[in-house]
Motif scaffolding. Structure first.
Motif, mmCIF file in Angstrom:
data_model
loop_
_atom_site.group_PDB
_atom_site.id
_atom_site.type_symbol
_atom_site.label_atom_id
_atom_site.label_comp_id
_atom_site.label_asym_id
_atom_site.label_seq_id
_atom_site.Cartn_x
_atom_site.Cartn_y
_atom_site.Cartn_z
ATOM 1 N N ARG A 197 0.904 -1.230 -0.118
ATOM 2 C CA ARG A 197 -0.151 0.564 0.080
ATOM 3 C C ARG A 197 1.094 1.232 -0.057
ATOM 4 N N VAL A 198 0.340 2.359 -0.168
ATOM 5 C CA VAL A 198 0.662 3.485 -0.131
ATOM 6 C C VAL A 198 0.643 4.433 1.131
ATOM 7 N N GLU A 199 2.501 4.496 1.842
ATOM 8 C CA GLU A 199 1.301 5.182 3.111
ATOM 9 C C GLU A 199 2.333 6.978 2.883
ATOM 10 N N TYR A 200 0.556 6.797 3.988
ATOM 11 C CA TYR A 200 1.492 8.592 4.307
ATOM 12 C C TYR A 200 1.737 8.282 6.098
ATOM 13 N N GLN A 201 2.995 8.261 5.638
ATOM 14 C CA GLN A 201 3.185 8.590 7.468
ATOM 15 C C GLN A 201 3.214 9.724 8.238
ATOM 16 N N ARG A 202 3.328 9.454 9.590
ATOM 17 C CA ARG A 202 3.092 11.126 9.890
ATOM 18 C C ARG A 202 4.397 11.531 10.480
ATOM 19 N N GLY A 203 4.784 12.949 9.628
ATOM 20 C CA GLY A 203 6.373 13.349 9.551
ATOM 21 C C GLY A 203 6.756 14.513 9.777
ATOM 22 N N ILE A 204 7.578 14.987 10.413
ATOM 23 C CA ILE A 204 8.023 15.911 11.143
ATOM 24 C C ILE A 204 9.375 16.646 10.512
ATOM 25 N N LEU A 205 8.758 17.339 9.017
ATOM 26 C CA LEU A 205 10.276 17.829 8.185
ATOM 27 C C LEU A 205 10.847 19.012 8.801
ATOM 28 N N SER A 206 11.501 19.120 8.974
ATOM 29 C CA SER A 206 12.355 20.839 9.296
ATOM 30 C C SER A 206 14.168 20.836 8.144
ATOM 31 N N ARG A 207 14.432 21.668 9.059
ATOM 32 C CA ARG A 207 15.886 22.548 7.314
ATOM 33 C C ARG A 207 17.170 22.289 8.398
ATOM 34 N N ALA A 208 18.089 22.122 7.794
ATOM 35 C CA ALA A 208 19.047 22.055 8.732
ATOM 36 C C ALA A 208 19.747 23.714 8.552
ATOM 37 N N GLU A 209 20.732 23.344 9.494
ATOM 38 C CA GLU A 209 21.647 24.746 9.013
ATOM 39 C C GLU A 209 22.299 25.075 7.507
ATOM 40 N N ASP A 210 22.938 24.070 7.053
ATOM 41 C CA ASP A 210 23.449 24.198 5.545
ATOM 42 C C ASP A 210 21.754 24.456 4.701
ATOM 43 N N GLY A 211 21.075 24.097 5.012
ATOM 44 C CA GLY A 211 19.250 24.401 3.993
ATOM 45 C C GLY A 211 18.405 23.302 3.519
ATOM 46 N N SER A 212 19.605 21.787 3.521
ATOM 47 C CA SER A 212 18.789 20.717 3.050
ATOM 48 C C SER A 212 17.692 20.390 4.577
ATOM 49 N N LEU A 213 17.041 19.313 3.633
ATOM 50 C CA LEU A 213 15.685 18.949 4.114
ATOM 51 C C LEU A 213 15.944 17.651 4.619
ATOM 52 N N HIS A 214 15.229 17.757 6.340
ATOM 53 C CA HIS A 214 15.259 16.544 6.390
ATOM 54 C C HIS A 214 13.751 16.254 7.241
ATOM 55 N N VAL A 215 13.561 14.447 7.508
ATOM 56 C CA VAL A 215 12.084 14.107 7.888
ATOM 57 C C VAL A 215 12.265 13.101 8.986
ATOM 58 N N CYS A 216 11.578 13.203 9.721
ATOM 59 C CA CYS A 216 11.981 11.805 10.373
ATOM 60 C C CYS A 216 10.185 11.775 11.091
ATOM 61 N N THR A 217 9.768 10.206 11.341
ATOM 62 C CA THR A 217 8.301 10.237 11.733
ATOM 63 C C THR A 217 8.191 10.490 12.584
ATOM 64 N N THR A 218 6.755 10.486 13.162
ATOM 65 C CA THR A 218 6.461 11.070 14.557
ATOM 66 C C THR A 218 6.084 9.345 15.106
ATOM 67 N N GLY A 219 6.630 9.119 15.192
ATOM 68 C CA GLY A 219 6.923 7.642 15.784
ATOM 69 C C GLY A 219 5.734 6.558 15.501
ATOM 70 N N SER A 220 5.076 6.057 17.371
ATOM 71 C CA SER A 220 3.940 4.744 16.486
ATOM 72 C C SER A 220 2.954 5.759 15.226
ATOM 73 N N GLN A 221 2.533 4.705 13.894
ATOM 74 C CA GLN A 221 1.944 4.821 13.004
ATOM 75 C C GLN A 221 0.531 4.710 13.256
ATOM 76 N N ASP A 222 0.151 3.628 14.431
ATOM 77 C CA ASP A 222 -1.256 2.962 14.408
ATOM 78 C C ASP A 222 -1.855 4.640 14.558
ATOM 79 N N SER A 223 -3.412 3.795 13.083
ATOM 80 C CA SER A 223 -4.703 5.232 13.297
ATOM 81 C C SER A 223 -4.997 5.608 13.992
#
Ligand code: AMP
Ligand code: MG
Length: 414
Positions: A350-376
């Motif tokens: 399945r296509v997954e839409y995991q919930r993420g936290i997007l942030s910008r590092a000091e060098d301008g690059s984009l980083h993302v991590c999940t919010t943890g448990s993906q239980d719906s």
């Protein structure tokens, strides 16, 4: 013994990108339009193309505070005679003279005969004698008549959502009112015997009805008119009454819960009698079960009950349907690439839409991590997220430092 097949990897599941056009085909844009004062138009959808009946700017004017002069009069730094002033709303009322200049402010008319404005920072003032450094080009700092808009030029097209910028554009061309689509009406209710109203005490096996509040928030952000019909018991006649009532008052009926296998019986039975319904099994997570159909003249969308599934199916499927219903042009979600900071487990299927936290590092690059448990069932994963991490259907687990696609939440979720 062979492992049971993962039911989510069934080949019959339909990719949401394939399902959406089929769902959209079932929606027709409302026909009714109304004229509203521009002050009341924020969040509405324009039902007409708008062309300018004026030139913008209507006259040559200055882009700076300074001195208007004739370019040919000043081949090098030299002194010009100050013969008047042109202020915003108070044009110069004298006549051009060779070798002269006029004190001019931003937005003030550039008087006939003058063609260039030098900024005041490059001027030395001695009474009426103004020594100016010349501009590099003729016409510098002059905003020319009709430079932005000519008479008859199209400025906005039907289907445009009126946001703050569009309010400004419409006001620029002097329109005090515009024709917009009437607001779409959406009636919604939750289904489930386990659901209790907020403020009541929970008995064993009960939970609070949270979906109705999240849906209300989404609809409110979208600017539609909503009708909250509360919680309806898992009971055939109650569901029938609720559907009839909802369909009589709204363009769309939205429900949460009761569309998964086994549980969908009442919804299916009632809608088979009262209207038409298709149950979709979508290759998306969260949000595999989704129902859509018609009751009377209303469109029906049945969202799965797990709170995150409710929000995700609303966002990915109902939102485009509502956009079409209210006459809005389709919106293509912004997708970016970001580096994953920790691994994600995923099964192909399945296509997954995991919930993420997007942030910008000091060098301008984009980083993302999940919010943890993906239980719906865990609404907190939506609350702490600012984007979806979109993982394609046949994709498996993803290692840290991989580049993934992210979809930042738009204004309906933010
Ligand atoms: P259903 O789609 O009705 O099978 O429900 C799936 C899960 O979502 C169950 O755990 C329900 O208790 C939960 N659920 C259903 N409706 C709501 C609601 N309105 N608010 C919170 N949880 C809900
Ligand atoms: Mg239920």
């Amino acid at each position: 013994m062979s492992k049971p097949q993962d039911p989510c990897a069934q080949p019959t599941l339909l990719h949401p990108n394939e399902a959406l056009p089929k769902l959209l085909q079932q929606v027709t844009t409302i026909e009714d339009t109304e004229a509203v004062a521009l002050t009341d138009a924020l969040g509405r959808v324009l039902a007409e193309d708008l062309a300018s009946s004026i030139e913008m700017p209507p006259f040559d004017n200055s882009g700076m505070d300074g001195y208007a002069y004739r370019f040919a009069d000043l081949p090098q730094t030299g002194t010009l005679k100050l013969i008047g002033r042109s202020f915003a709303g108070h044009p110069f009322d004298g006549e051009f003279e060779p070798g002269s200049c006029v004190r001019i402010m931003t937005g003030a008319e550039v008087p006939a005969g003058y063609d260039t404005v030098q900024m005041q920072e490059y001027a030395q003032v001695d009474g009426d004698n103004i020594t100016l450094e010349p501009c590099k080009q003729q016409g510098e700092n002059v905003r020319h008549r009709a430079g932005e808009l000519a008479i008859g030029q199209k400025v906005l097209t039907a289907g445009t959502l009126i946001r703050a910028a569009e309010m400004g554009v419409i006001a620029t061309i002097g329109l005090a009112s515009v024709r917009v689509f009437r607001r779409v009406k959406v009636a919604f209710f939750s289904t489930g015997d386990e659901l209790r109203p907020l403020g009541s005490e929970l008995q064993p096996g009960q939970i609070y009805d949270s979906n109705r509040y999240a849906i209300k928030g989404l609809l409110e952000r979208l600017g539609v008119e909503w009708i909250d019909l509360g919680v309806i018991k898992d009971d055939r006649e109650s569901i029938r009454d609720a559907f009839r009532q909802a369909a009589s008052m709204a363009d769309m009926v939205l429900t949460s819960g009761g569309v998964s296998v086994g549980e969908a019986d009442f919804t299916k039975q009632v809608l088979d009698e009262e209207g038409k319904i298709t149950f979709w099994k979508l290759a998306m997570k969260p949000g595999k079960p989704f129902a859509m159909g018609h009751i009377g003249s209303a469109i029906f969308c049945g969202l799965p009950g797990n709170p995150v599934s409710t929000m995700v199916t609303f966002y990915k499927l109902v939102l485009p349907l509502l956009h079409k219903l209210q006459g809005m042009k389709p919106v293509t979600p912004l997708q970016l690439q970001a580096t994953l900071t920790s691994p994600i487990g995923k099964k192909p299927g399945r296509v997954e839409y995991q919930r993420g936290i997007l942030s910008r590092a000091e060098d301008g690059s984009l980083h993302v991590c999940t919010t943890g448990s993906q239980d719906s069932s865990q609404m907190s994963s939506m609350h702490s997220a600012n984007c979806f991490i979109v993982l394609e259907q046949m994709q498996g687990s993803v290692a840290a430092d991989s580049v993934v696609t992210v979809e930042p939440f738009n204004s309906v979720l933010c």
